[in-house]
Design a protein around this motif. Structure first.
Motif, short mmCIF file in Angstrom:
data_model
loop_
_atom_site.label_atom_id
_atom_site.label_comp_id
_atom_site.label_asym_id
_atom_site.label_seq_id
_atom_site.Cartn_x
_atom_site.Cartn_y
_atom_site.Cartn_z
N ILE A 195 36.94 42.68 50.69
CA ILE A 195 36.93 42.73 49.23
C ILE A 195 35.50 43.03 48.79
CG2 ILE A 195 38.90 41.21 48.83
CD1 ILE A 195 36.94 38.91 48.39
N ARG B 73 39.54 35.87 41.51
CA ARG B 73 40.57 34.99 42.05
C ARG B 73 41.29 35.67 43.19
NH1 ARG B 73 45.50 34.36 39.54
NH2 ARG B 73 46.77 32.56 40.17
N LEU B 74 41.24 35.03 44.35
CA LEU B 74 41.88 35.53 45.56
C LEU B 74 43.13 34.71 45.81
CD1 LEU B 74 41.17 37.63 47.81
CD2 LEU B 74 39.99 35.79 49.01
N LEU C 266 48.31 39.74 49.69
CA LEU C 266 47.02 39.24 49.25
C LEU C 266 46.60 40.02 48.01
CD1 LEU C 266 44.52 37.42 49.98
CD2 LEU C 266 43.63 39.40 51.24
N THR C 267 46.06 39.32 47.02
CA THR C 267 45.59 39.99 45.81
C THR C 267 44.22 39.47 45.43
OG1 THR C 267 46.61 38.36 44.33
CG2 THR C 267 47.92 40.31 44.92
N LEU C 268 43.44 40.33 44.77
CA LEU C 268 42.17 39.95 44.15
C LEU C 268 42.28 40.29 42.68
CD1 LEU C 268 39.22 38.95 44.56
CD2 LEU C 268 38.58 41.37 44.74
N GLU D 39 45.15 29.77 47.02
CA GLU D 39 44.27 30.41 46.05
C GLU D 39 42.82 29.99 46.27
OE1 GLU D 39 45.56 30.07 42.03
OE2 GLU D 39 47.70 30.25 42.52
N VAL E 174 45.40 43.67 47.95
CA VAL E 174 44.34 43.88 48.95
C VAL E 174 45.02 44.11 50.29
CG1 VAL E 174 42.40 42.83 50.16
CG2 VAL E 174 42.70 42.42 47.71
N ALA F 273 42.71 35.92 56.15
CA ALA F 273 43.67 35.26 55.26
C ALA F 273 44.29 34.06 55.97
CB ALA F 273 44.75 36.25 54.85
#
Length: 311
Positions: free
Chosen positions: A101, A112-113, A84-86, A124, A91, A77
């Motif tokens: 992931i 979309r990360l 952090l998201t997916l 993003e 995540v 990251a």
């Protein structure tokens, strides 16, 4: 006076001159101090060196792997990432800000990360997810597996699914997810991940793992480090003797149809450790090992982690 008589007098005179020379008073000029080691040109460190420059902070994601259905990606990251998201789902991040992931067999065409930094800034990345190519497999086995009837299957199955869900929800600390995975057994592929399956004419769900056909009693081994979260005490209707090993970060392996299990719940296993023996328990037409992989709810292709099988 003869030469022999003069010699003692000459020697005595020279001795007196030598003593006098040793008693000459020191000059009035101030003595020069000897250079101290600190001021020696060989030891003088000079002005202090500046501290080494800090490494640049990552401003974007570093990703390894290919975004495609059934695949896994590893990443770093941006520096200072707090969350952090997916696709809106959290995540987990390791201490070094690395993460994993993965994309389900039926994942959509993009993902979309999003990293949120300590400053509140968002970084993003939109990933284009490549589609897989899946087979159709006809299986000469009853849909209900080892259950004697549809009614028995309906009665037994909910408890089995509850055990599987509990095992996958068990939090585990392991770095196995960082390793290069190995095939747990080598042999002939008899079933392929993602294939649509038809059981004696009745359509079923797609195949969630890869089948390797080998003789019953063949040992199989851990593809990576992990922790055992399920070791079936009795054969399940479909999976038979089922073993689940969690590799950390939500990534887990399932081994189905085993003849024997050599580990128990809570055991830490290392890559290459023997886990049990291949069998044909549950819904199986012959001895083989079914190896399935999941990241959370996403079903993954083991071949994409382990690569080509060495024969």
């Amino acid at each position: 006076m003869t030469h022999s008589m003069r010699a003692p007098h000459l020697l005595a005179a020279m001795a007196l001159l030598t003593v006098a020379a040793g008693c000459v008073p020191a000059s009035d000029a101030p003595a020069k101090p000897a250079p101290s080691p600190a001021s020696s040109p060989f030891t003088d460190p000079g002005p202090p060196l500046p501290p080494p420059a800090a490494p640049p902070v990552r401003a974007d994601f570093l990703l390894r792997g290919t975004p495609e259905q059934g695949a896994v990606m590893l990443g770093q990251a941006p520096g200072g990432t707090r969350t952090l998201t997916l696709d809106g789902q959290p995540v987990p991040l390791a201490r070094d800000e690395s993460f994993l992931i993965a994309f389900d067999r039926d994942a959509g065409p993009s993902a979309r990360l999003v990293a949120t930094l300590a400053s509140g800034q968002r970084v993003e990345r939109t990933l284009t997810v490549a589609a897989g190519s899946w087979r159709i497999e006809h299986i000469n086995a009853p849909y209900r597996g080892s259950a004697s009837s549809d009614a028995e299957f309906a009665r037994r199955r909910p408890a089995e699914l509850a055990q599987i869900a509990a095992a996958r929800a068990t939090p585990v600390e392991s770095d196995g997810w960082r390793q290069r995975f190995r095939w747990p057994v080598t042999g002939r592929f008899s079933g392929f991940f993602g294939s649509q399956r038809v059981y004696q004419g009745k359509p079923g769900s797609y195949h969630s793992g890869t089948d390797v056909a080998v003789p019953a009693g063949t040992p199989f081994f851990a593809p990576a480090d992990g922790v055992v979260t399920l070791a079936a005490a009795a054969p399940f209707t479909l999976e038979g003797n089922l073993l689940i090993v969690d590799h950390g970060m939500g990534l887990s392996s399932a081994f189905l149809h085993c003849q024997r299990l050599d580990v128990k719940v809570g055991d830490r296993v290392t890559q290459g450790q023997q886990l049990g023996l291949v069998g044909r328990t549950g819904r199986a037409t012959g001895p083989h090992l079914h190896w399935g992989l999941k990241w959370r709810d996403a079903r993954l292709d083991p071949g994409k982690l382990a690569g080509p099988m060495a024969r």
